[in-house]
Motif scaffolding. Structure first.
Motif, mmCIF file in Angstrom:
data_model
loop_
_atom_site.group_PDB
_atom_site.id
_atom_site.type_symbol
_atom_site.label_atom_id
_atom_site.label_comp_id
_atom_site.label_asym_id
_atom_site.label_seq_id
_atom_site.Cartn_x
_atom_site.Cartn_y
_atom_site.Cartn_z
ATOM 1 N N ALA A 135 38.036 16.336 -101.902
ATOM 2 C CA ALA A 135 37.174 17.433 -101.447
ATOM 3 C C ALA A 135 37.662 18.736 -102.079
ATOM 4 N N PRO A 136 37.311 18.985 -103.347
ATOM 5 C CA PRO A 136 37.840 20.148 -104.077
ATOM 6 C C PRO A 136 37.499 21.491 -103.444
ATOM 7 N N ASP A 137 36.447 21.548 -102.644
ATOM 8 C CA ASP A 137 36.039 22.817 -102.044
ATOM 9 C C ASP A 137 36.567 22.992 -100.620
ATOM 10 N N ASP A 138 37.484 22.152 -100.201
ATOM 11 C CA ASP A 138 38.058 22.271 -98.859
ATOM 12 C C ASP A 138 39.026 23.448 -98.845
ATOM 13 N N GLY A 139 38.546 24.606 -98.402
ATOM 14 C CA GLY A 139 39.365 25.809 -98.418
ATOM 15 C C GLY A 139 40.588 25.715 -97.540
ATOM 16 N N GLU A 140 40.481 25.011 -96.418
ATOM 17 C CA GLU A 140 41.618 24.892 -95.508
ATOM 18 C C GLU A 140 42.739 24.065 -96.145
ATOM 19 N N ALA A 141 42.360 22.989 -96.812
ATOM 20 C CA ALA A 141 43.364 22.174 -97.491
ATOM 21 C C ALA A 141 44.009 22.944 -98.637
ATOM 22 N N LEU A 142 43.222 23.716 -99.371
ATOM 23 C CA LEU A 142 43.769 24.522 -100.462
ATOM 24 C C LEU A 142 44.766 25.551 -99.943
ATOM 25 N N ALA A 217 45.007 28.323 -92.274
ATOM 26 C CA ALA A 217 43.957 28.660 -93.229
ATOM 27 C C ALA A 217 43.480 30.076 -92.916
ATOM 28 N N PRO A 218 42.886 30.766 -93.876
ATOM 29 C CA PRO A 218 42.368 32.092 -93.587
ATOM 30 C C PRO A 218 41.419 32.072 -92.396
ATOM 31 N N VAL A 219 41.530 33.064 -91.531
ATOM 32 C CA VAL A 219 40.752 33.073 -90.296
ATOM 33 C C VAL A 219 39.261 33.063 -90.577
ATOM 34 N N ASN A 220 38.822 33.863 -91.514
ATOM 35 C CA ASN A 220 37.392 33.980 -91.795
ATOM 36 C C ASN A 220 36.978 33.198 -93.037
ATOM 37 N N GLY A 221 37.832 32.268 -93.456
ATOM 38 C CA GLY A 221 37.505 31.520 -94.659
ATOM 39 C C GLY A 221 37.972 32.268 -95.901
ATOM 40 N N ALA A 222 38.320 31.526 -96.927
ATOM 41 C CA ALA A 222 38.809 32.147 -98.158
ATOM 42 C C ALA A 222 37.645 32.515 -99.062
ATOM 43 N N SER A 223 37.818 33.617 -99.777
ATOM 44 C CA SER A 223 36.796 34.022 -100.732
ATOM 45 C C SER A 223 36.905 33.158 -101.979
ATOM 46 N N ALA A 224 35.896 33.227 -102.829
ATOM 47 C CA ALA A 224 35.903 32.437 -104.062
ATOM 48 C C ALA A 224 37.078 32.846 -104.949
ATOM 49 N N THR A 225 37.385 34.132 -105.001
ATOM 50 C CA THR A 225 38.510 34.611 -105.816
ATOM 51 C C THR A 225 39.824 34.077 -105.290
ATOM 52 N N GLU A 226 39.993 34.101 -103.962
ATOM 53 C CA GLU A 226 41.226 33.592 -103.355
ATOM 54 C C GLU A 226 41.398 32.107 -103.642
ATOM 55 N N LEU A 227 40.316 31.346 -103.514
ATOM 56 C CA LEU A 227 40.413 29.915 -103.774
ATOM 57 C C LEU A 227 40.736 29.634 -105.234
ATOM 58 N N GLU A 228 40.190 30.429 -106.138
ATOM 59 C CA GLU A 228 40.490 30.239 -107.554
ATOM 60 C C GLU A 228 41.963 30.516 -107.828
#
Length: 261
Positions: A135-142, A217-228
């Motif tokens: 799941a490459p887009d799993d922000g919490e795992a990243l 994981a980030p409280v409000n979800g990670a931004s695209a820049t942060e995930l990159e």
């Protein structure tokens, strides 16, 4: 880190050999559905055990459920296995930097503790990378993997300091007389585990358990820049892992006793 079924009450965990059977084939009907429900119940029970502090028991359950044929069971199990590995690692007190003239026995004890911390963190990283591949887009795992990798780098850096202390101790031993330290002393100074290295579960390290959100994981979800940015660091972690394995193999070869003349 996320917790599937956190509200589930603790109960009897069904035999995992039954739960790990392959997903139901067409025609199995109710039996397959019951196995699926049992696996989810076992996962929820293991999560509750981890939340209650029973990390050893929970880890064993997560490790088996991570091999389940259904990704909906296996991936959350891998994620929660990483969580327990990480929490076990951070329960241990990170040793301070070595003094100028540390004794070989102290060095062996400290490096044995650092080796256990490293093993736990490397296991957590492997499980999280498994989730990320699926799941490459799993922000919490990243985000969680990023935290684990940073902690692992801290442990490796501290171990490098103690490895240098081990080399200094060996040089001092060789300078004190005509005989150099034997293979046993060399292995001890290099970090071979001993009985004084501490308990495997970290219970003797004097620290209370970390909060359940030890790998947040980030409280409000990670931004695209942060995930990159995280993905770039994870790419580096793959390279770091390969280099660590190379160095570990070289160190093992160096610790092997030379043949008797």
């Amino acid at each position: 880190m996320r917790r599937a079924g956190r509200r589930a009450a603790l109960g009897c965990v069904l035999p995992l050999a039954v739960l790990l059977a392959a997903p139901a084939a067409p025609g199995e009907g109710a039996a397959g559905g019951e196995r699926e429900a049992d696996a989810r119940q076992a996962l929820a029970a293991a999560v509750a055990q981890a939340d209650a502090g029973a990390l050893e028991v929970a880890s064993a359950a997560f490790a088996q459920l991570a091999e389940h044929g259904d990704a909906a069971i296996a991936l959350p199990a891998s994620f929660n296995l990483a969580r327990t590995r990480f929490e076990r690692a951070v329960r241990r007190t990170l040793p301070a930097a070595p003094a100028k003239r540390e004794k070989s026995a102290t060095i062996a004890d400290v490096r044995a503790l650092l080796a256990r911390m490293r093993d736990e963190l490397e296991s957590a990283r492997a499980e999280l990378l498994r989730v990320i591949v699926a799941a490459p887009d799993d922000g919490e795992a990243l985000a969680s993997c990023d935290v684990v990798v940073e902690r692992l780098r801290t442990v490796l850096a501290r171990d490098a300091e103690w490895a240098a202390a081990a080399e200094a101790a060996l040089r001092r031993g060789g300078a004190n007389g005509p005989l150099k330290p034997g293979p046993a002393a060399a292995r001890a100074a290099a970090g071979a585990p001993g009985e004084k290295g501490g308990k495997a579960d970290g219970a003797g390290d004097g620290l209370p358990p970390p909060p359940n959100a030890a790998v947040p994981a980030p409280v409000n979800g990670a931004s695209a820049t942060e995930l990159e940015d995280v993905r770039k660091r994870l790419d580096q972690s793959h390279a770091d892992r390969a280099e660590q394995e190379r160095r570990r193999a070289a160190a093992q070869r160096g610790r092997e006793a030379p043949p008797r003349q």
